[in-house]
Every structure is written in structure tokens, then in C-alpha cells.
Enzyme design. Structure first.
Site, PDB file in Angstrom:
ATOM      1  N   CYS A   1       0.845  -1.183   0.000  1.00 25.39           N
ATOM      2  CA  CYS A   1       0.000   0.000   0.000  1.00 25.39           C
ATOM      3  C   CYS A   1       0.891   1.248   0.000  1.00 25.39           C
ATOM      4  CB  CYS A   1      -0.956   0.096   1.170  1.00 25.39           C
ATOM      5  SG  CYS A   1      -2.162  -1.215   1.231  1.00 25.39           S
TER       6      CYS A   1
ATOM      7  N   ARG B   1       4.216  -0.454  -4.674  1.00 29.44           N
ATOM      8  CA  ARG B   1       3.849  -0.972  -3.354  1.00 29.44           C
ATOM      9  C   ARG B   1       2.497  -1.676  -3.354  1.00 29.44           C
ATOM     10  NH1 ARG B   1       6.982   1.438   0.706  1.00 29.44           N
ATOM     11  NH2 ARG B   1       5.443   0.763   2.222  1.00 29.44           N
TER      12      ARG B   1
ATOM     13  N   TRP C   1      -2.678  -2.587  -1.811  1.00 25.62           N
ATOM     14  CA  TRP C   1      -2.373  -4.011  -1.972  1.00 25.62           C
ATOM     15  C   TRP C   1      -3.302  -4.707  -1.002  1.00 25.62           C
ATOM     16  CZ3 TRP C   1      -0.475  -8.089   1.040  1.00 25.62           C
ATOM     17  CH2 TRP C   1      -0.037  -9.206   0.318  1.00 25.62           C
TER      18      TRP C   1
ATOM     19  N   ASN D   1      -2.090   2.035   5.622  1.00 23.40           N
ATOM     20  CA  ASN D   1      -1.226   0.929   5.200  1.00 23.40           C
ATOM     21  C   ASN D   1      -0.955   0.099   6.449  1.00 23.40           C
ATOM     22  OD1 ASN D   1       0.758  -0.744   4.169  1.00 23.40           O
ATOM     23  ND2 ASN D   1       2.370   0.812   4.292  1.00 23.40           N
ATOM     24  N   GLY D   2      -1.211  -1.200   6.376  1.00 21.11           N
ATOM     25  CA  GLY D   2      -0.981  -2.056   7.545  1.00 21.11           C
ATOM     26  C   GLY D   2      -2.188  -2.938   7.803  1.00 21.11           C
TER      27      GLY D   2
ATOM     28  N   GLU E   1      16.944 -18.366  -7.126  1.00 25.04           N
ATOM     29  CA  GLU E   1      16.630 -16.978  -7.478  1.00 25.04           C
ATOM     30  C   GLU E   1      16.141 -16.884  -8.932  1.00 25.04           C
ATOM     31  OE1 GLU E   1      16.017 -14.408  -5.975  1.00 25.04           O
ATOM     32  OE2 GLU E   1      16.398 -12.733  -7.305  1.00 25.04           O
TER      33      GLU E   1
ATOM     34  N   LYS F   1      12.477 -15.481 -10.013  1.00 24.16           N
ATOM     35  CA  LYS F   1      12.278 -14.377 -10.969  1.00 24.16           C
ATOM     36  C   LYS F   1      11.273 -14.791 -12.025  1.00 24.16           C
ATOM     37  CE  LYS F   1      13.472 -11.936  -9.115  1.00 24.16           C
ATOM     38  NZ  LYS F   1      14.097 -11.673  -7.866  1.00 24.16           N
TER      39      LYS F   1
ATOM     40  N   GLU G   1       7.600 -15.227 -10.577  1.00 24.18           N
ATOM     41  CA  GLU G   1       6.880 -14.041 -10.099  1.00 24.18           C
ATOM     42  C   GLU G   1       6.504 -13.080 -11.225  1.00 24.18           C
ATOM     43  OE1 GLU G   1       9.030 -11.707  -7.187  1.00 24.18           O
ATOM     44  OE2 GLU G   1      10.900 -11.978  -8.258  1.00 24.18           O
TER      45      GLU G   1
ATOM     46  N   HIS H   1      16.656 -37.390  -6.924  1.00 27.01           N
ATOM     47  CA  HIS H   1      15.852 -37.865  -5.797  1.00 27.01           C
ATOM     48  C   HIS H   1      14.386 -37.462  -5.942  1.00 27.01           C
ATOM     49  CE1 HIS H   1      19.424 -39.243  -3.785  1.00 27.01           C
ATOM     50  NE2 HIS H   1      19.995 -38.076  -4.019  1.00 27.01           N
TER      51      HIS H   1
ATOM     52  N   LYS I   1       5.941  -4.512  -3.516  1.00 25.09           N
ATOM     53  CA  LYS I   1       7.385  -4.394  -3.315  1.00 25.09           C
ATOM     54  C   LYS I   1       7.799  -4.542  -1.854  1.00 25.09           C
ATOM     55  CE  LYS I   1      11.459  -3.550  -4.855  1.00 25.09           C
ATOM     56  NZ  LYS I   1      12.042  -4.718  -5.517  1.00 25.09           N
TER      57      LYS I   1
HETATM   58  C1  F6R Z   1      11.392 -11.129  -5.170  1.00 24.55           C
HETATM   59  C2  F6R Z   1      11.203 -10.131  -4.146  1.00 24.55           C
HETATM   60  C3  F6R Z   1      10.749 -10.577  -2.799  1.00 24.55           C
HETATM   61  C4  F6R Z   1      11.538  -9.837  -1.714  1.00 24.55           C
HETATM   62  C5  F6R Z   1      10.982 -10.175  -0.324  1.00 24.55           C
HETATM   63  C6  F6R Z   1      11.797  -9.543   0.777  1.00 24.55           C
HETATM   64  O1  F6R Z   1      11.809 -10.564  -6.367  1.00 24.55           O
HETATM   65  O2  F6R Z   1      11.396  -8.970  -4.358  1.00 24.55           O
HETATM   66  O3  F6R Z   1      10.864 -11.951  -2.655  1.00 24.55           O
HETATM   67  O4  F6R Z   1      12.876 -10.201  -1.815  1.00 24.55           O
HETATM   68  O5  F6R Z   1       9.659  -9.758  -0.238  1.00 24.55           O
HETATM   69  O6  F6R Z   1      11.783  -8.153   0.665  1.00 24.55           O
HETATM   70  P1  F6R Z   1      12.878  -7.270   1.360  1.00 24.55           P
HETATM   71  O7  F6R Z   1      14.180  -7.601   0.762  1.00 24.55           O
HETATM   72  O8  F6R Z   1      12.445  -5.858   1.081  1.00 24.55           O
HETATM   73  O9  F6R Z   1      12.852  -7.600   2.823  1.00 24.55           O
END
Ligand code: F6R
Length: 611
Positions: free
Chosen positions: A2, A27, A73, A99-100, A484, A488, A491, A507, A606
Site C-alpha cells: 500500500c 507498493r 495491496w 497501510n498495515g 533466485e 524471478k 513471479e 531424488h 514491493k
Molecule cells: C522477489 C522479491 C521478494 C523480496 C521479499 C523480501 O523478487 O522482491 O521476494 O525479496 O519480499 O523483501 P525485502 O528484501 O524488502 O525484505
């Protein structure tokens, strides 16, 4: 999660707020809304993105110079117009953006319903705004006192901005658990969830702390606690350029951020490697370094991509500093009664510095007496403020929801830490230390070289864009890189992808392999190369399609692969920084070719400030 923007000053609030919401859209983008004061108090809100709100409103609805805006969000209630913020209290006295999560909203709702309150949405926020109104009307008190009293009844997290129809020249902002920043201009104030909407107007900011309440008039700001204790606002100057938060000619923030990595990695080690390249200084760790050097155990915590960086950190710290390391998901750590010793060092890794699970894990570790360090990207965010010491990654603002340059900056910091501790503990010689430093310094140029393969990666992406599953395999440092790469892809392209240690494939996952399964093998020439060769053979024997990431000049894995992406030769200590770049580009191109919203993938946000 948010985004909040509010304005009180001499400009047209609508423009400031809508522009700010666009900057904060990473966000959350389930719905957007504004409340503007111009004689009357007007609320406009719409499901979808900020652009949907703009089309709904048409041209600027008022010349008013005070207002609040929100991009959502969804937590409580699906994304629709009713659940969109701002929310108005039943009798219209208050409008709020939030937000929260209000955790005791069910209990508060029942109490308000008994007193005749009715609700239009499924949100916890609507409960809060009505609680404020109820207290206000019952006590015949000022809006500020009503807000503060209501907040004492709330359990949960909030960053809020409130407008009271009866006091239309004032914004009331408060924070607990969800970040809020106030921008201080000349006769004007801005409020936002982070500094990105503010920076084009002013770089003087006040970061609110938990339980702070700001009462913001056009040319006057007062700060106090929820319990009415006066506070002295601490104005800080932010070192952030507008350019850093714009796309600068790239189609997407994600692509821009992938291409920024040679610079962001340089910025992260700049000033931390001595001029003669013989030593590393991590100023933020100066005071805790003696304890760090003697640490019996390090626990790395994080979520998502930051957790993957922590895994790379585990390999680095154990290999180069010979300190036992455990890596934990912050969300698991906080709830599983972990054993934390007083001489443990807990290192929290987070791009945003606001992730709720990571913050909660930090608090738990500190209560248990551990030293807690942070590796964070956002300056002034909650994690750096709640940890004993730490190191900032200087990656610059990361706007694309999928993390790219933050990951490589986190790994850079962990690499510097591993080298420094390895040297201080006399595990590595000075000569080796200097060699490793020069390896680190060579990384940005090597990444430039990998970025030149963008077209090859785009062509490979076109072949696999319609695949429904992907497997990513790697060993050692490349196992977290495989995780990772898979994250990527899933997501942003919504293709199911799994990362696996290459040797574990037999396995279980090997059962999935057939001619329709692309297998990305991360196989630069390191100590486990020969083993990975066998793993690739196992995939080929089941007709799997292999896309391999290999060291320039490789012949063996290249000859077995269907598609090859080369990366420059480098020492193992930095190879994960190189190998992840093609995987970021692969995910980007596939997502784009599938018509996905690369920067704002569905259901994600984010900064995950809720559990
Ligand atoms: C993936 C991504 C998320 C963040 C996770 C932690 O691309 O961005 O998996 O890595 O939400 O966020 P931070 O690093 O802000 O604590």
C-alpha cells in the site's frame, strides 16, 4: 505494501498526489483513491491502477491544496471499489488512508456495530475510521485527540493519514509498524510511505517512528507521541536523485535495474575497499567487528530474494571466514522458538528494510540478547533503525517489484564481509585477500560483458515463452542462484519454476523431465563442474531441453546443451554475482513476450509490511 501520499501546501494537491501515487505504485496496485479538500471533502476511488483512477476522474477535479491518496495491496477484502481507500466514516466526519493491518478489527467492529455503526467495505481500515469518529463525537474532542485515543485501542500495524471534515486545513499522520516519511518544503508538507514521491520537491525529510503522530498544517508541523508527549522533529537530508527513480529511457524499471548492476555493485563496494586495494572497511560494522570476528555462530535471516542472498552468504562466510552459519526464513524464525545465544550474531537482509516478518525476527533476536545487524537498501527504513549496526547496500531505489540489483548488492556486501572476517580471523592470507578484492573489483566489467548477451537471451526466451514449467539446477554457490532464477521467472511470467540443487534432481524432480521441460543448468567452471556434467547427462538421457550458463570457452557442457549463455571466467567467490544476470534477463524477456506486467506482477507488492 500500500502506498500513501498526502499533501498540504500551496500546490494543487491532486497533481502532487496522483504523481506520487504513480511513483509508489510498486507498493500495491489493486485499487487507487484520493480525497481532496476544496471547501468540501471529496473522495474518488477506483479498482485497478492509478491510471484507471485518472480516467475515472477525468481532468483535475479541484484546485484544492490539501489531500490524501492511496494505492492498495489488498489484505482484508478483495480488490474492488468499495474496499479501495480512502475510507469515510459513517457520518462523514473523517476520511482515512491506511497501510498495515488492524489485527483486532473484529472485536472493534462488534463494539461499533452495537453502537449502531454500519460498514460498506470488508476492510479493517473502515473500522478504524469509524472508531475515530465514534470517539470524536462521543467525547466532543478535537480530531487529533480522537485519532490518538483511537490508536491506543488498536492492535496491529498502521501508517495512516486522516482528514477531519470539521478541521479541513489539517492532516493527521501516524505510524506504528508501517513506514511514513514527511517531506518538509517551503510552506508545504508531503507525507508518503517512502521518499520516492517527495524527492522531486524536497530532500528534507522526517522519518516517523512507531507511535509518532504528526499534526500537519500548511505551514506548521507538530510532532507528538500517541500518549501526547511532545517530540522534536528531526529533519534529515536525503541523498536521492529524481533520475534514480525514473526509467531513463528503459521500457521497464526491471530492465533498467538489471542494466544498472555494474554501477550499483560498484557503489556498494566503493569507499569500502581501501585506495591501495589491500583492505576492506565496513564502517557500519566498526563497533561490532571484534564480536563479529569472534562469533561462534551467525544466523542470516530474510525473505524471498533476500533469503536467497542469505544462502549465498552462508556459503561465503563458512568458506572464507569458517564461522558456522544458519539461514532462516524470517517468517519461520519468528514463530518457531529458535535457540538464540547471547554471543550469536543475527544478520537481517532486506531491500526495503520494512518487511514485517524480518522486523519481527529482529525484535525476537534482540530480546534474546543477540547482536543484530542489518544489510538494507532503503536508507532510514525501519530495519536499519532497529538493528545494532549494519551495512547499507548502495543499490539505489529499486522500483521493479522483482528484485534484481538489490540481490547483487546484498551478495556484494556479504562477499565483502566474508573476505574481511576471513582475513581478520587469519583464515585467508593477505595475498589471497588482495586477490579476492581484485576479483570483486572486476565484477562490474564482467557484468557489462554479460549484458551484451541480451539479444541471445531474448532469442532463447522466444523459444520457451510458452513453456508451462521450468527447472533450474545449480550446485554450491549456484544452488541459491538457481532458486533466485526460478523465483524471478515465476513471479513475473507466472510460469511454474523450481530451483533445485543439481545433485538432488535424481531424488525426485527427475520424474518431471521430458522433451517439454526446459532445464536451466547453472554450470560455470567451479569445483563441482565435473559433477554438474553428470547431472546434465542425466537430463539429456530423459530428453530434457538444456539451457546452460557456462564459463566462456566451455566445451563439455556446451556440447551437451541445446542453448548456451556464456559468462566470463571468475573466481568462485564472485561467480554467483555473474551467473544470476542471464537468469534475470531470461525471466524479463519471457514475461514480456507473454504480455505480463513486468514491473508490477499480479498479486505482489514491493514492500511486504504485513505478515
Ligand atoms: C522477489 C522479491 C521478494 C523480496 C521479499 C523480501 O523478487 O522482491 O521476494 O525479496 O519480499 O523483501 P525485502 O528484501 O524488502 O525484505
Amino acid at each position: 505494501m500500500c502506498g500513501i501520499v498526502a499533501y498540504n501546501g500551496g500546490r494543487r494537491a491532486y497533481e502532487v498526489i496522483v504523481n506520487g501515487l504513480k511513483r509508489l505504485e510498486y507498493r500495491g496496485y489493486d485499487s487507487a483513491g484520493v480525497c481532496l479538500v476544496d471547501g468540501d471533502v471529496k473522495v474518488y476511488k477506483q479498482k485497478g491502477k492509478v491510471s484507471d483512477l485518472e480516467s475515472f476522474i477525468g481532468s483535475s477535479p479541484t484546485d484544492g491544496s490539501i489531500g490524501i491518496g492511496h494505492t492498495r495491496w489488498a489484505t482484508h477484502g478483495e480488490p474492488n471499489n468499495e474496499n479501495a481507500h480512502p475510507h469515510t466514516s459513517m457520518n462523514g466526519h473523517f476520511v482515512i488512508i491506511h497501510n498495515g493491518i488492524i489485527e483486532n478489527y473484529g472485536h472493534l467492529k462488534t463494539r461499533l456495530e452495537r453502537r449502531g455503526y454500519k460498514f460498506n467495505s470488508e476492510t479493517d481500515t473502515e473500522i478504524l475510521v469509524n472508531l475515530i469518529e465514534y470517539i470524536y463525537l462521543k467525547g466532543n474532542i478535537s480530531a487529533e485527540i480522537a485519532v490518538r485515543l483511537a490508536l491506543t485501542k488498536v492492535v496491529g500495524a498502521y501508517g495512516i493519514v486522516v482528514i477531519c471534515r470539521d478541521e479541513p486545513g489539517t492532516l493527521i499522520a501516524a505510524r506504528k509498524g508501517s513506514p511514513l516519511v514527511i517531506g518538509v518544503g517551503d510552506g508545504e508538507y508531503f507525507v508518503a510511505s517512502d521518499a520516492t514521491p517527495i524527492i522531486e520537491y524536497t530532500n528534507s525529510v522526517i522519518f516517523l517512528n512507531d507511535n509518532d503522530v504528526a499534526i500537519i498544517k500548511k505551514d506548521e508541523l507538530s510532532l507528538k507521541t500517541v500518549m501526547n508527549e511532545a517530540l522534536e522533529p528531526r529533519i534529515q537530508t536525503l541523498d536521492l536523485d529524481l533520475e534514480e527513480i525514473e526509467k531513463n529511457g528503459f521500457d521497464h524499471f526491471m530492465l533498467k535495474e538489471i542494466y544498472e548492476q555494474p554501477r550499483s555493485i560498484t557503489d556498494t563496494f566503493r569507499g569500502r575497499i581501501s585506495a591501495d586495494h589491500k583492505n576492506i572497511h565496513l564502517g557500519g560494522l566498526y563497533q561490532v567487528l571484534p564480536r563479529l570476528v569472534k562469533a561462534k555462530r551467525i544466523v542470516l535471516i530474510g525473505c524471498g530474494t533476500s533469503w536467497h542472498a542469505a544462502l549465498v552468504g552462508e556459503y561465503l562466510l563458512e568458506e572464507f571466514a569458517r564461522i558456522p552459519v544458519e539461514v532462516e526464513y524470517a517468517s519461520e524464525f519468528r514463530y518457531r522458538n529458535p535457540i538464540i545465544n547471547k554471543d550469536d550474531i543475527v544478520i537481517a537482509i532486506s531491500q526495503s528494510g520494512e518487511t514485517a516478518d524480518t522486523l519481527a525476527a529482529i525484535r525476537l533476536a534482540r530480546e534474546a540478547g543477540a547482536i543484530v545487524l542489518g544489510i538494507c537498501n532503503v536508507v532510514g527504513s525501519s530495519i536499519p533503525r532497529e538493528t545494532d549496526a549494519g551495512v547499507y547496500t548502495h543499490a539505489g531505489p529499486e522500483i521493479g517489484v522483482a528484485s534484481t540489483k538489490a540481490f547483487t548488492a546484498q551478495v556484494t556486501v556479504l562477499t565483502l564481509m566474508a573476505m574481511l572476517l576471513g582475513r581478520k580471523r587469519d583464515i585467508i592470507s593477505q595475498a589471497r585477500y588482495e586477490k579476492l578484492i581484485s576479483e570483486m573489483m572486476a565484477v562490474p566489467n564482467k557484468i557489462e560483458k554479460i549484458l551484451e548477451s541480451n539479444e541471445i537471451i531474448r532469442e532463447i526466451s522466444a523459444i520457451f515463452k510458452d513453456s508451462t514449467n521450468f527447472l533450474y539446477l545449480g550446485r554450491g554457490y549456484f544452488f541459491p542462484v538457481a532458486l533466485e532464477g526460478a523465483l524471478k521467472l515465476k513471479e513475473i511470467s507466472y510460469i511454474h519454476a523450481e530451483g533445485y540443487p543439481a545433485a538432488e534432481m535424481k531424488h525426485g524432480p527427475i520424474a518431471l523431465i521430458d522433451e517439454k521441460m526446459p532445464v536451466v543448468v547453472i554450470a560455470p567452471q567451479d569445483s563441482s563442474y565435473e559433477k554438474v556434467v553428470s547431472n546434465v547427462q542425466e537430463v539429456k538421457a530423459r530428453k530434457g531441453v538444456v539451457i546452460s550458463i557456462v564459463t566462456e570457452g566451455d566445451t563439455i557442457i556446451k556440447s551437451m546443451s541445446d542453448h548456451v549463455i556464456e559468462i566470463p571466467k571468475a573466481s568462485e567467490i564472485v561467480e554467483s554475482l555473474l551467473a544470476v544476470i542471464p537468469l534475470q534477463l531470461l525471466a524479463y524477456h519471457i514475461a514480456l513476450m507473454r504480455g505480463c506486467d513486468v514491473d508490477q506482477p499480479r498479486n505482489l507488492a514491493k514492500s511486504v509490511t504485513v505478515e
